[in-house]
Design a protein around this motif. Structure first.
Motif, mmCIF file in Angstrom:
data_model
loop_
_atom_site.group_PDB
_atom_site.id
_atom_site.type_symbol
_atom_site.label_atom_id
_atom_site.label_comp_id
_atom_site.label_asym_id
_atom_site.label_seq_id
_atom_site.Cartn_x
_atom_site.Cartn_y
_atom_site.Cartn_z
ATOM 1 N N GLY A 56 0.815 -1.218 0.000
ATOM 2 C CA GLY A 56 0.000 0.000 0.000
ATOM 3 C C GLY A 56 0.845 1.262 0.000
ATOM 4 O O GLY A 56 0.309 2.371 0.080
ATOM 5 N N GLY A 57 2.166 1.090 -0.081
ATOM 6 C CA GLY A 57 3.035 2.249 -0.110
ATOM 7 C C GLY A 57 2.849 3.071 -1.369
ATOM 8 O O GLY A 57 2.481 2.548 -2.415
ATOM 9 N N THR A 58 3.079 4.359 -1.250
ATOM 10 C CA THR A 58 2.904 5.275 -2.376
ATOM 11 C C THR A 58 4.228 5.938 -2.750
ATOM 12 O O THR A 58 5.131 6.065 -1.905
ATOM 13 C CB THR A 58 1.873 6.351 -2.043
ATOM 14 O OG1 THR A 58 2.290 7.067 -0.870
ATOM 15 C CG2 THR A 58 0.505 5.726 -1.777
ATOM 16 N N PHE A 59 4.332 6.325 -4.002
ATOM 17 C CA PHE A 59 5.544 7.011 -4.462
ATOM 18 C C PHE A 59 5.139 7.979 -5.560
ATOM 19 O O PHE A 59 4.143 7.742 -6.278
ATOM 20 C CB PHE A 59 6.615 6.011 -4.934
ATOM 21 C CG PHE A 59 6.110 4.901 -5.808
ATOM 22 C CD1 PHE A 59 5.420 3.825 -5.282
ATOM 23 C CD2 PHE A 59 6.341 4.929 -7.179
ATOM 24 C CE1 PHE A 59 4.956 2.796 -6.087
ATOM 25 C CE2 PHE A 59 5.886 3.909 -7.990
ATOM 26 C CZ PHE A 59 5.190 2.838 -7.448
ATOM 27 N N TYR A 60 5.916 9.062 -5.645
ATOM 28 C CA TYR A 60 5.515 10.180 -6.491
ATOM 29 C C TYR A 60 6.685 10.742 -7.282
ATOM 30 O O TYR A 60 7.841 10.669 -6.849
ATOM 31 C CB TYR A 60 4.937 11.308 -5.622
ATOM 32 C CG TYR A 60 3.722 10.920 -4.830
ATOM 33 C CD1 TYR A 60 3.831 10.409 -3.543
ATOM 34 C CD2 TYR A 60 2.452 11.060 -5.383
ATOM 35 C CE1 TYR A 60 2.711 10.038 -2.819
ATOM 36 C CE2 TYR A 60 1.322 10.690 -4.667
ATOM 37 C CZ TYR A 60 1.459 10.180 -3.392
ATOM 38 O OH TYR A 60 0.344 9.818 -2.673
ATOM 39 N N ALA A 61 6.344 11.351 -8.399
ATOM 40 C CA ALA A 61 7.326 12.164 -9.108
ATOM 41 C C ALA A 61 7.604 13.401 -8.280
ATOM 42 O O ALA A 61 6.719 13.911 -7.583
ATOM 43 C CB ALA A 61 6.788 12.563 -10.479
ATOM 44 N N ASP A 62 8.822 13.896 -8.349
ATOM 45 C CA ASP A 62 9.189 15.081 -7.565
ATOM 46 C C ASP A 62 8.301 16.273 -7.902
ATOM 47 O O ASP A 62 8.019 17.103 -7.025
ATOM 48 C CB ASP A 62 10.654 15.445 -7.830
ATOM 49 C CG ASP A 62 11.623 14.473 -7.171
ATOM 50 O OD1 ASP A 62 12.810 14.462 -7.562
ATOM 51 O OD2 ASP A 62 11.199 13.706 -6.274
ATOM 52 N N SER A 63 7.859 16.356 -9.144
ATOM 53 C CA SER A 63 7.084 17.515 -9.583
ATOM 54 C C SER A 63 5.704 17.601 -8.937
ATOM 55 O O SER A 63 5.092 18.671 -8.940
ATOM 56 C CB SER A 63 6.934 17.496 -11.104
ATOM 57 O OG SER A 63 6.286 16.303 -11.523
#
Length: 122
Positions: A56-63
């Motif tokens: 369920g972990g989330t990750f994102y683009a820096d922008s």
């Protein structure tokens, strides 16, 4: 038949918020990581956000970090992207996609939706 159907796109002013959704069918949604990508006119498709099916972990683009939030509801086979503090440079077609590995690379994704347009006016 696998289907990913995005909805919720539209026109919003800079600084505003929008939530896009992606309804999945035809595969075991709970066993796939889900990602959002976007493509602006004349630009390559880029990763926006992902959510793992295992942790369920989330990750994102820096922008978009700190402005966008990805979430999922396995009971509804739906993934969401809440977009706050929108900027004109967020204007793009937003696609959801399903992946077994939880990566930020489009080539690992097995299934894709048709996209929904998000336009942010200045």
């Amino acid at each position: 038949q696998v289907r990913l159907v995005e909805s919720g796109g539209g026109l919003v002013q800079a600084g505003g918020s929008l939530r896009v959704s992606c309804a999945a069918s035809g595969f075991t949604f709970s066993m796939y990581s889900m990602g959002w990508f976007r493509q602006a006119p004349g630009k390559e498709r880029e990763f926006v956000a992902g959510i793992s099916w295992t942790s369920g972990g989330t990750f994102y683009a820096d922008s978009v970090k700190g402005r966008f939030t990805i979430s999922r509801d396995n009971a509804k086979n739906t993934v969401y992207l809440q977009m706050n503090s929108l900027k004109p440079e967020d204007t793009a077609v937003y696609y959801c996609a399903a992946d077994r590995t939880g990566s930020a690379y489009s080539y690992t994704y097995d299934y894709w939706g048709q996209g929904t347009q998000v336009t942010v006016s200045s």
